[in-house]
Design an enzyme around this catalytic site. Structure first.
Site, mmCIF file in Angstrom:
data_model
loop_
_atom_site.group_PDB
_atom_site.id
_atom_site.type_symbol
_atom_site.label_atom_id
_atom_site.label_comp_id
_atom_site.label_asym_id
_atom_site.label_seq_id
_atom_site.Cartn_x
_atom_site.Cartn_y
_atom_site.Cartn_z
ATOM 1 N N HIS A 361 0.833 -1.200 0.000
ATOM 2 C CA HIS A 361 0.000 0.000 0.000
ATOM 3 C C HIS A 361 0.874 1.258 0.000
ATOM 4 O O HIS A 361 0.674 2.164 -0.816
ATOM 5 C CB HIS A 361 -0.906 -0.022 1.226
ATOM 6 N N GLU A 362 1.847 1.289 0.906
ATOM 7 C CA GLU A 362 2.682 2.482 1.027
ATOM 8 C C GLU A 362 3.513 2.725 -0.223
ATOM 9 O O GLU A 362 3.624 3.848 -0.715
ATOM 10 C CB GLU A 362 3.589 2.375 2.254
ATOM 11 N N HIS A 365 1.729 4.271 -3.045
ATOM 12 C CA HIS A 365 1.651 5.732 -2.961
ATOM 13 C C HIS A 365 2.827 6.359 -3.712
ATOM 14 O O HIS A 365 2.678 7.394 -4.378
ATOM 15 C CB HIS A 365 1.687 6.194 -1.503
ATOM 16 N N GLU A 385 -5.756 6.581 -2.046
ATOM 17 C CA GLU A 385 -5.766 5.508 -1.048
ATOM 18 C C GLU A 385 -6.343 4.220 -1.627
ATOM 19 O O GLU A 385 -5.848 3.114 -1.350
ATOM 20 C CB GLU A 385 -6.575 5.941 0.175
ATOM 21 N N HIS A 455 -9.571 7.931 3.657
ATOM 22 C CA HIS A 455 -9.692 6.485 3.830
ATOM 23 C C HIS A 455 -11.149 6.044 3.773
ATOM 24 O O HIS A 455 -11.449 4.910 3.395
ATOM 25 C CB HIS A 455 -9.040 6.050 5.146
#
Length: 764
Positions: A361-362, A365, A385, A455
């Site tokens: 996920h990070e 980004h 997100e 989120h």
């Protein structure tokens, strides 16, 4: 928004955010995981090819050399400059070049664009369209004042220990489509959860008003997750030890931040790292290194991407990161500035937040930042997100680790909220309920999505991706039961998770820009599906239907989709002109027919235009049938009401859009007794807008005389206006066409959705 400069662009449905009327089931359902059918309209060679550093540099240098000519050919002004940011090359030679823009040397926030070039054909995707001109680039508000305002705003938004080490920079704010000279101040500090804070505050350089404030440190949420015994990359050192540097993945480094927040490189004597328990500091490092390795390999194997920035450079992972000395970080985050991820040890300091889906996920980004650069305003942060969640799920399935069984849940083993639940369920996001930070993920798009927490808004995209990958309804995947509903209660057939990820990745890297919202994401993914599989393919329809399943855009049934029908009431004696807008994935023209329309109305068979003047009031059980060239049909049934209009009361119930900072005009025909209008003419208006009281309303008489109805204000938040006004119209005659004019006089610093004039009437 796509502006066609030549014939390269593939067709795509308008990205409206309303669902078509539910009236049937989707045609040709396909089994979950089946390979999408590729039709003749798919662009051969549409898939991106890996670029060597030399080839990438060559393309960027070529774009930089041609940037002045490109700017002129796009009609940009003499003060505007294009700066190449990234490039994607397809197998057929099509080149997609992403540019940032400056005006008189100032960065234009929200001014980015992508040029899609194939030979002499070109299309352009703009983050914002509109003329870019400023009266001056001299700021009336001093930089020091902007800095003070930014610090105050950041503190009010929850940034602790706020400071602005660098001076504010002048920029052009283009996010709302209207250029504004502004100051951008970067405020650093600490977020409420202990994550580092890098808040960008944009201040109007003329008025000092804060235009926007957004956190740039992207954070996922979780506590701990281990992948069992895994292989990670390390590098032998001259002294015989090993360092946690992955030589095959750009030299990715894993650092220990428990003593120094900047991190100290992990080293080991025997190259056997960690013991699988949180008590060994190396265990978290193993998970972080493994997450970085799997994410790198996924993007490399599936899309040919060479690292997060596609430049072969590895990122950095910092584990045991503390929010302040002795206080553990209960979160994880990605920062562009250090090209790094920081992982905390949970609120109690005993649960490292280093799960595979959090890592993926990070780092996604980072991929998003290096490509579309999805911004911090409107729906873009939520979409940002969501794309990280999508790729995190795809990485889990790619890794297929038996210790972390792949699923469609986000941070499912981290117990972030202390309730043993994931923070988001992709099949039905609202199952997560209201979190400890006060939000529940959305299942479906609503107009309020642009204002809600990122989120929370991510739930819309998560749900879309699940529907696109797996389809709707009940199913069990890897032992987990899922039940995914749709907004319009109609089924969606999935195309498989690998192909769903392919569509999203191409849309992200080729078609999305910094201002893309969910409607824009629909358009981008449809373009990507048309590139990869063709605009007549089942995959193309599946993308549209998955979006319709979350209330974004229109659904295909029997290969036909249509905008929501304009079936608000009509009125007797008032002319009607309303068009049915439909499309088909099958080539050839559409034809239209209708049954039991209000008496006096008929539909044009070739254009779908409904015209006429209703002659009798009542409720009509109407239907419209759309037929494509292949003989497929779709029927839309509805009750159409005709209101009585005449005598002393005349009404126009047709709904008109009030464009942002624009004008809406609605006509009304008076056919009663001739003579002068009364001095107490009643004008009843029903409209909606984020700031309805900022609308100016005028009545235009048949002879052109303008009669003021409502002035600007008062300046209060009023989302709807339902009022009857009395005006003196005794100077004009009654007979003829009256027009109500509504002008959006909202100050330009507000980026709001368009309003609607719902209906209006005159009582003589």
């Amino acid at each position: 928004m796509v502006i066609t400069a030549a014939a390269l662009a593939v067709s795509a449905l308008p990205a409206s955010a309303g669902a078509a009327s539910p009236d049937g089931t989707s045609g040709n359902p396909r089994s979950v995981g089946a390979l999408p059918q590729i039709d003749a309209t798919a662009r051969a060679g549409a898939r991106a090819v890996p670029l060597s550093p030399a080839r990438r540099r060559q393309l960027l240098d070529r774009a930089a050399d041609a940037a002045p000519d490109t700017a002129r050919s796009l009609g940009l002004g003499s003060h505007e400059t294009l700066i190449p940011k990234n490039v994607v090359e397809d197998a057929d030679g099509t080149v997609h070049t992403r540019y940032d823009r400056t005006y008189a040397g100032l960065p234009v926030l929200g001014g980015d664009l992508v040029v899609h070039q194939q030979g002499g054909s070109r299309t352009v995707t703009y983050a914002a369209q509109g003329e870019l001109t400023l009266g001056t680039t001299t700021a009336e508000v001093p930089a020091a004042t902007a800095r003070k305002s930014a610090l105050s705003k950041a503190s009010a938004e929850g940034t602790r220990k706020a400071d602005a080490h660098d001076a504010p920079r002048r920029v052009v704010w283009m996010m709302g489509g209207r250029p504004t000279l502004a100051w951008e101040t970067v405020v650093t500090g600490v977020q409420q959860d202990g994550s580092p804070s890098e808040r960008h505050v944009v201040t109007d350089a003329a008025s000092g008003t804060v235009l926007a404030s957004a956190e740039h440190v992207k954070s996922a949420q979780g506590n701990s997750l281990h992948g069992g015994r895994v292989t990670i990359g390390s590098t032998p050192q001259a002294d015989g030890t090993y360092a946690l540097i992955d030589p095959e993945r750009g030299g990715h480094r894993t650092l220990d931040s428990s003593v120094d927040s900047r991190g100290v490189l992990f080293t080991d004597d025997d190259d056997v790292w960690g013991d699988g328990t949180p008590s060994d500091p190396q265990t978290a490092a193993v998970d972080a290194a493994y997450g970085a390795r799997m994410t790198w390999d996924f993007f490399k194997d599936r899309f040919g991407r060479n690292g997060i920035a596609d430049d072969g450079r590895g990122s950095t992972s910092r584990v045991h990161y503390e929010q302040s000395r002795g206080v553990p970080l209960a979160n994880a985050n990605w920062q562009d500035g250090c090209f790094c991820m920081s992982y905390g040890d949970g609120a109690d300091g005993q649960h490292p937040v280093t799960s595979l889906d959090i890592a993926a996920h990070e780092m996604t980004h980072g991929v998003t930042s290096a490509t579309a650069g999805l911004g911090d305003f409107g729906e873009s942060p939520g979409l940002n997100e969501a794309i990280s969640d999508m790729m995190a799920a795809a990485v889990e399935f790619y890794a297929d680790n038996p210790h972390d069984v792949p699923d469609y849940m986000v941070a499912e083993l981290d117990d972030l909220h202390g309730d043993g639940k994931p923070i988001r369920y992709m099949d039905r996001p609202s199952k997560a309920g209201v979190s400890a930070v006060g939000y529940a993920p959305l299942d479906y798009w609503t107009p309020e999505a642009r204002w809600k927490e990122a989120h929370m808004v991510a739930g819309i995209g998560d749900h879309f991706f699940y529907l696109l990958a797996e389809g709707s309804g009940q199913k069990t995947i890897n032992g987990v039961d899922y039940e995914s509903p749709t907004y319009d209660k109609l089924p969606v057939a999935g195309i498989g998770r690998s192909d769903a990820a392919e569509v999203v990745y191409r849309a992200l890297t080729v078609y999305m820009t910094s201002t893309t919202d969910y409607a824009g994401a629909r358009t981008a993914t449809l373009q990507a599906a048309a590139d990869l599989y063709g605009s007549q393919s089942d995959a193309y329809e599946a993308v549209a239907n998955a979006w319709a399943g979350v209330n974004v855009g229109n659904r295909f049934v029997n290969h036909i989709a249509a905008d929501p029908l304009p079936t608000e009431p009509v009125a007797t004696g008032q002319p009607v002109s309303r068009r049915i807008r439909a499309s088909s994935t099958r080539p050839g023209p559409l034809t239209y027919s209708a049954r039991k329309l209000p008496l006096g109305l008929s539909v044009d068979r070739a254009t779908g235009l409904i015209t006429g003047t209703p002659r009798k009031a009542g409720d009509y059980p109407s239907s419209v049938v759309v037929t494509d060239a292949a003989g497929d049909t779709r029927t839309f049934s509805f009750t159409w009401t005709a209101l009585e209009s005449g005598g002393h009361f005349f009404v126009n119930p047709t709904r008109y859009v009030i464009p942002q900072w624009g004008v809406a005009e609605s006509p009304l025909v008076y056919k009663g007794k001739p003579g002068k209008a009364p001095s107490d003419l009643k004008v009843t208006v029903d409209l909606d807008h984020g700031f309805s009281n900022a609308m100016l309303i005028d009545l235009i008489a048949p002879d052109g005389t303008v009669v003021p109805v409502k002035p600007w204000g008062p300046w209060v938040l009023t989302p709807e206006l339902h009022e009857t006004y009395t005006v003196d119209a005794s100077a004009v005659t009654k007979t003829g066409t009256w027009t109500l004019r509504v002008t959006d006089a909202t100050p330009g610093l507000y980026d709001l959705d368009p309003g609607h004039l719902q209906r209006w009437s005159l009582t003589f």
